[in-house]
Design an enzyme around this catalytic site. Sequence first.
Site, PDB file in Angstrom:
ATOM      1  N   CYS A  43      -7.703 -28.207   6.270  1.00 41.67           N
ATOM      2  CA  CYS A  43      -6.407 -27.581   6.563  1.00 41.67           C
ATOM      3  C   CYS A  43      -5.604 -28.415   7.565  1.00 41.67           C
ATOM      4  O   CYS A  43      -6.128 -29.292   8.241  1.00 41.67           O
ATOM      5  CB  CYS A  43      -6.591 -26.146   7.054  1.00 41.67           C
ATOM      6  SG  CYS A  43      -6.941 -25.953   8.815  1.00 41.67           S
ATOM      7  N   CYS A  95     -13.432 -28.589   6.828  1.00 45.60           N
ATOM      8  CA  CYS A  95     -12.152 -27.970   6.455  1.00 45.60           C
ATOM      9  C   CYS A  95     -11.055 -29.029   6.337  1.00 45.60           C
ATOM     10  O   CYS A  95     -10.981 -29.969   7.129  1.00 45.60           O
ATOM     11  CB  CYS A  95     -11.761 -26.932   7.494  1.00 45.60           C
ATOM     12  SG  CYS A  95     -10.204 -26.101   7.150  1.00 45.60           S
ATOM     13  N   CYS A 117      -7.162 -28.417  11.123  1.00 41.14           N
ATOM     14  CA  CYS A 117      -8.360 -29.257  11.281  1.00 41.14           C
ATOM     15  C   CYS A 117      -8.032 -30.741  11.143  1.00 41.14           C
ATOM     16  O   CYS A 117      -8.731 -31.582  11.706  1.00 41.14           O
ATOM     17  CB  CYS A 117      -9.437 -28.814  10.296  1.00 41.14           C
ATOM     18  SG  CYS A 117     -10.169 -27.219  10.770  1.00 41.14           S
ATOM     19  N   ASP A 166      -7.919  -7.449   0.326  1.00 42.77           N
ATOM     20  CA  ASP A 166      -6.981  -7.687   1.429  1.00 42.77           C
ATOM     21  C   ASP A 166      -7.664  -7.266   2.708  1.00 42.77           C
ATOM     22  O   ASP A 166      -8.530  -6.383   2.697  1.00 42.77           O
ATOM     23  CB  ASP A 166      -5.699  -6.862   1.269  1.00 42.77           C
ATOM     24  CG  ASP A 166      -5.900  -5.421   1.724  1.00 42.77           C
ATOM     25  OD1 ASP A 166      -6.471  -4.625   0.962  1.00 42.77           O
ATOM     26  OD2 ASP A 166      -5.521  -5.102   2.876  1.00 42.77           O
ATOM     27  N   GLY A 209       0.904   3.791   2.162  1.00 47.23           N
ATOM     28  CA  GLY A 209       1.147   4.418   3.456  1.00 47.23           C
ATOM     29  C   GLY A 209       0.080   5.429   3.830  1.00 47.23           C
ATOM     30  O   GLY A 209      -0.028   5.821   4.991  1.00 47.23           O
ATOM     31  N   GLY A 210      -0.700   5.855   2.856  1.00 52.22           N
ATOM     32  CA  GLY A 210      -1.716   6.880   3.118  1.00 52.22           C
ATOM     33  C   GLY A 210      -2.680   6.474   4.227  1.00 52.22           C
ATOM     34  O   GLY A 210      -2.905   7.230   5.174  1.00 52.22           O
ATOM     35  N   ASP A 258      -2.724   8.436  -1.331  1.00 46.63           N
ATOM     36  CA  ASP A 258      -4.056   9.037  -1.330  1.00 46.63           C
ATOM     37  C   ASP A 258      -4.409   9.574   0.051  1.00 46.63           C
ATOM     38  O   ASP A 258      -3.805   9.176   1.048  1.00 46.63           O
ATOM     39  CB  ASP A 258      -5.097   7.993  -1.757  1.00 46.63           C
ATOM     40  CG  ASP A 258      -5.121   6.789  -0.810  1.00 46.63           C
ATOM     41  OD1 ASP A 258      -4.066   6.475  -0.199  1.00 46.63           O
ATOM     42  OD2 ASP A 258      -6.172   6.143  -0.678  1.00 46.63           O
ATOM     43  N   GLN A 307     -11.256   7.394  -4.517  1.00 43.20           N
ATOM     44  CA  GLN A 307     -11.814   7.841  -3.233  1.00 43.20           C
ATOM     45  C   GLN A 307     -13.178   8.489  -3.499  1.00 43.20           C
ATOM     46  O   GLN A 307     -13.757   8.280  -4.557  1.00 43.20           O
ATOM     47  CB  GLN A 307     -10.836   8.803  -2.539  1.00 43.20           C
ATOM     48  CG  GLN A 307      -9.570   8.116  -1.993  1.00 43.20           C
ATOM     49  CD  GLN A 307      -9.842   7.235  -0.765  1.00 43.20           C
ATOM     50  OE1 GLN A 307     -10.972   7.139  -0.268  1.00 43.20           O
ATOM     51  NE2 GLN A 307      -8.791   6.540  -0.292  1.00 43.20           N
ATOM     52  N   HIS A 336      -5.524 -21.680  10.223  1.00 45.48           N
ATOM     53  CA  HIS A 336      -6.875 -22.091   9.833  1.00 45.48           C
ATOM     54  C   HIS A 336      -7.624 -20.944   9.148  1.00 45.48           C
ATOM     55  O   HIS A 336      -8.256 -21.137   8.100  1.00 45.48           O
ATOM     56  CB  HIS A 336      -7.676 -22.574  11.042  1.00 45.48           C
ATOM     57  CG  HIS A 336      -9.123 -22.742  10.708  1.00 45.48           C
ATOM     58  ND1 HIS A 336      -9.611 -23.855  10.065  1.00 45.48           N
ATOM     59  CD2 HIS A 336     -10.176 -21.895  10.854  1.00 45.48           C
ATOM     60  CE1 HIS A 336     -10.909 -23.703   9.848  1.00 45.48           C
ATOM     61  NE2 HIS A 336     -11.281 -22.520  10.315  1.00 45.48           N
ATOM     62  N   ASP A 361       0.871  -1.177   0.000  1.00 45.85           N
ATOM     63  CA  ASP A 361       0.000   0.000   0.000  1.00 45.85           C
ATOM     64  C   ASP A 361       0.909   1.229   0.000  1.00 45.85           C
ATOM     65  O   ASP A 361       2.140   1.116   0.074  1.00 45.85           O
ATOM     66  CB  ASP A 361      -0.964  -0.032   1.191  1.00 45.85           C
ATOM     67  CG  ASP A 361      -0.246   0.019   2.526  1.00 45.85           C
ATOM     68  OD1 ASP A 361       0.973   0.270   2.558  1.00 45.85           O
ATOM     69  OD2 ASP A 361      -0.899  -0.203   3.549  1.00 45.85           O
TER      70      ASP A 361
END
Lengths: 367, 367
Positions: free
Chosen positions: A305, A303, A308, A265, A94-95, A146, A188, A334, A92
């Site tokens: 994983c 699941c 699990c 994200d 940093g804004g 931004d 924005q 998990h 990103d």
Amino acid sequence: MSAIDFKLLKQDGKARLGSLTTPHGIIDTPIFMPVGTQATVKAMTPEELKQVDARIILANTYHLYIRPGHELIARMGGLHKFMGWDRPLLTDSGGFQVFSLSELRKITEDGVRFQSHLDGSYHTISPEGAIAIQEALGADIIMCFDECPPYPAEYQYVSTSMELTSRWAKRCKEAKKRQDQALFGIVQGGMYPELRAQSAADLREIGFDGYALGGLSVGEAPNLRYELMECCSGLLPTEQPRYVMGIGTPEDLVEGVYSGYDMFDCVMPTRNARNGMLFTSSGRINIKGAAYTEDSGPIDPECSCYVCRNYSRAYLRHLFRSGEILAARLNTWHNLHYYLALMTDMRAAIAADRFEDFRREFYAKRQ
Amino acid sequence: MSAIDFKLLKQDGKARLGSLTTPHGIIDTPIFMPVGTQATVKAMTPEELKQVDARIILANTYHLYIRPGHELIARMGGLHKFMGWDRPLLTDSGGFQVFSLSELRKITEDGVRFQSHLDGSYHTISPEGAIAIQEALGADIIMCFDECPPYPAEYQYVSTSMELTSRWAKRCKEAKKRQDQALFGIVQGGMYPELRAQSAADLREIGFDGYALGGLSVGEAPNLRYELMECCSGLLPTEQPRYVMGIGTPEDLVEGVYSGYDMFDCVMPTRNARNGMLFTSSGRINIKGAAYTEDSGPIDPECSCYVCRNYSRAYLRHLFRSGEILAARLNTWHNLHYYLALMTDMRAAIAADRFEDFRREFYAKRQ
């Protein structure tokens, strides 16, 4: 010539199946990007991130600028090498952190002067500075600097802020030197559709390798968020990746894909894991609950994983209550698996032209 | 019929090479046992413990009795299953923690009444109770309930305490029911060789599957510890495993093997790792040191562990300073690898009849 190449493979409704080629590998989209704030996705090794099928991770420019410093990372061979991650990276600008973490900050046309949340030292980041920091870090995809306005905020404030973000975006594009990094613009405009439309138009005129929605998941109700995502996706080019920053819940991801976005994200799967909150196919559970005291079953019977397959809810509850590091590790493992498996399932549903069914079933399981 | 079988394969001086067969596998000795206090070796998974070549780990009876409770663990299938560790396990008796962690405690002939360090609740552990708890946990090797006197302590106090420990040892042996667990006696007697001799004689008369020295590494100078280990090893049977509890530094392990002991445990490699202190072939380093800020080399150029193969001192310093969980993980991984590789090297030196040379070289590298 862009450093990345995006192929839109098919659409099912607005939901998009794509393939994003970067200097460090190909990413199937839609994709969720785990957050590695301080050059580490908290509690996970790079090898484990690959085991949960992470294709690209995000690092935070503000945090790495403050500590250990972008120039140090550049001298150590760049962020990929420093943290031992050889797949794609996004930073990103940093804004967002400048506005959310700094107690004192002053915005001028030139940039933002702020105090470090760590030691109170003064710093200034300009659009050109944000690009220089991100070029030193060397992620595959970097973001424009931004201003992220608060929520709620008056129309006039958001309008002025959005126009500043557009001028900064132009300066970011002009400042960028490295040819092996893609630059995304950030739309924005708060919760005002007409300001979002103006922002998107400004950014398209400048021209970027991809487009992000910023300023979401800042306190607004989910329905407002979904309406805004819905109206904004039509403002963005179809031939480039669309990224909604900082969302969100599993529901947010499903709605984001439904509205035609490709990248997401959020710290939620990792941060909540450290608080004992785990995602399952039937909803959320908190592993510290007394109900799990002698529960020999896995977190989620559906699941597959590592966690699990190997550990009971009773053991995970014991680890959490005991403050053990392994609790944070296994819970994070998990939750990231859950998020990335959700994206895999959504890609499969789009490929099979059954995203509407998938979305209906997703909500039905949670009731 | 013992639940374990110890074969003394060869001696080089007093140093012994052995093979210890347990219900959960064979352990080459001399061996170091990482400590998994609360049913987890802090920051490590069972798979990672195998990657650093851990053959047997130790769990703390006191901690598991307090939380989550030995009966719960028994209902969950025992400690091996609960924590996902299928190799040998050893549990201490709880005696050491009762004396070191409880603020209030009252010793009687019957046992010890004490307050939990967690919630102040009152508990009593007797020799019979300690065995019952350890039988519920189900480790391959369990320990007699002993009184661990403070250091320094008067002769008369230590003498009385040692005699109590002998009487408790007899009761432990009589109380033991499970045939698939080995029981070790614990030699006490503080820093008084004649009391240690009496303790060892008492325990040998009762007869155990192995013998441990307790009450070491409680504040005494290393030289005193080494003298005591030296004089005590001759008091113990040659045909059974000899275990020095709670030591120690790499130097302690070298001196312990030199004096003829086979088993060791200590929290040092794991606890120190979490404080940033790392063991290397040339001595200790603290990873937060400014000297490592831009050091692109590994922790120890002579080390082959996952951490040294993949991460720089600069990155490890950054993780530690940032308070990242990955710092605790990677530091622990390296330190355990160091300890277990040291044991492997010592076994190889004994096998090659060059333990004296090994010991000399070990110290030479640290100067």
